[in-house]
Motif scaffolding. Sequence first.
Motif, mmCIF file in Angstrom:
data_model
loop_
_atom_site.group_PDB
_atom_site.id
_atom_site.type_symbol
_atom_site.label_atom_id
_atom_site.label_comp_id
_atom_site.label_asym_id
_atom_site.label_seq_id
_atom_site.Cartn_x
_atom_site.Cartn_y
_atom_site.Cartn_z
ATOM 1 N N VAL A 39 0.836 -1.213 0.000
ATOM 2 C CA VAL A 39 0.000 0.000 0.000
ATOM 3 C C VAL A 39 0.865 1.254 0.000
ATOM 4 O O VAL A 39 0.601 2.205 -0.748
ATOM 5 N N GLY A 40 1.914 1.269 0.816
ATOM 6 C CA GLY A 40 2.760 2.455 0.920
ATOM 7 C C GLY A 40 3.508 2.771 -0.351
ATOM 8 O O GLY A 40 3.408 3.867 -0.902
ATOM 9 N N TRP A 41 4.278 1.797 -0.849
ATOM 10 C CA TRP A 41 5.069 2.064 -2.053
ATOM 11 C C TRP A 41 4.185 2.179 -3.291
ATOM 12 O O TRP A 41 4.462 2.998 -4.179
ATOM 13 N N GLY A 42 3.122 1.380 -3.365
ATOM 14 C CA GLY A 42 2.192 1.512 -4.489
ATOM 15 C C GLY A 42 1.481 2.857 -4.483
ATOM 16 O O GLY A 42 1.317 3.497 -5.531
ATOM 17 N N ILE A 68 4.021 4.827 6.009
ATOM 18 C CA ILE A 68 3.528 3.454 5.880
ATOM 19 C C ILE A 68 4.529 2.595 5.117
ATOM 20 O O ILE A 68 4.832 1.466 5.518
ATOM 21 N N ALA A 69 5.080 3.127 4.029
ATOM 22 C CA ALA A 69 6.001 2.357 3.193
ATOM 23 C C ALA A 69 7.304 2.041 3.918
ATOM 24 O O ALA A 69 7.773 0.896 3.901
ATOM 25 N N VAL A 70 7.890 3.024 4.567
ATOM 26 C CA VAL A 70 9.165 2.805 5.250
ATOM 27 C C VAL A 70 8.974 1.884 6.451
ATOM 28 O O VAL A 70 9.800 0.993 6.698
ATOM 29 N N THR A 71 7.892 2.058 7.185
ATOM 30 C CA THR A 71 7.626 1.181 8.325
ATOM 31 C C THR A 71 7.403 -0.259 7.864
ATOM 32 O O THR A 71 7.953 -1.196 8.450
ATOM 33 N N GLY A 72 6.624 -0.441 6.811
ATOM 34 C CA GLY A 72 6.384 -1.784 6.279
ATOM 35 C C GLY A 72 7.645 -2.439 5.745
ATOM 36 O O GLY A 72 7.803 -3.658 5.817
ATOM 37 N N THR A 73 8.564 -1.640 5.238
ATOM 38 C CA THR A 73 9.834 -2.179 4.750
ATOM 39 C C THR A 73 10.765 -2.521 5.906
ATOM 40 O O THR A 73 11.507 -3.513 5.851
ATOM 41 N N ALA A 74 10.732 -1.727 6.959
ATOM 42 C CA ALA A 74 11.676 -1.898 8.068
ATOM 43 C C ALA A 74 11.319 -3.050 8.999
ATOM 44 O O ALA A 74 12.219 -3.616 9.632
ATOM 45 N N ILE A 75 10.061 -3.418 9.099
ATOM 46 C CA ILE A 75 9.659 -4.464 10.054
ATOM 47 C C ILE A 75 10.387 -5.787 9.800
ATOM 48 O O ILE A 75 11.028 -6.319 10.709
#
Length: 149
Positions: A39-42, A68-75
């Motif tokens: 969702v974030g990067w899209g 949202i994108a950076v958090t979803g990538t970092a988890i």
Amino acid sequence: MLPNQSDHENRRQLSPAAENSPVGEQRGVLLASLLMFIVGWGGLLYLIVSTRPRIGGEIWLFFILLQIAVTGTAIPLLRLISQRLASADDPVPLTGVVVRRSVWIGIIAVTCFWLMIPRYLSPPAILVVVLLFVVIEVFLRNRELANER
């Protein structure tokens, strides 16, 4: 009633980290991070390709999607790093700690992008922002560890 011997053996085989953080919880967090990643990067791709750069709702949507994108990538990355760097004596940090640290990374990214708008972003500014959030995380983690003991 006697407990089932196979249940007792399974409990002994579990590590302390596995007892504190069930596999189902880890899978749920990883699934949520995958959804946040998509969702974030899209959304950022769609926002950058389809809209004109204006100050208004678009910039706030950009910041929200970036968070949202950076958090979803970092988890998943922080989860992997936490598992690899955990010593035998210390348990692996709980899932909530990994999620909180990922949110901090997202906030750092959004803050740096926000500082780029008036052209205040510089290496010393990045260092100050990162150190600020590292100090906050160290204080929070020390408080958690003190409460656990």
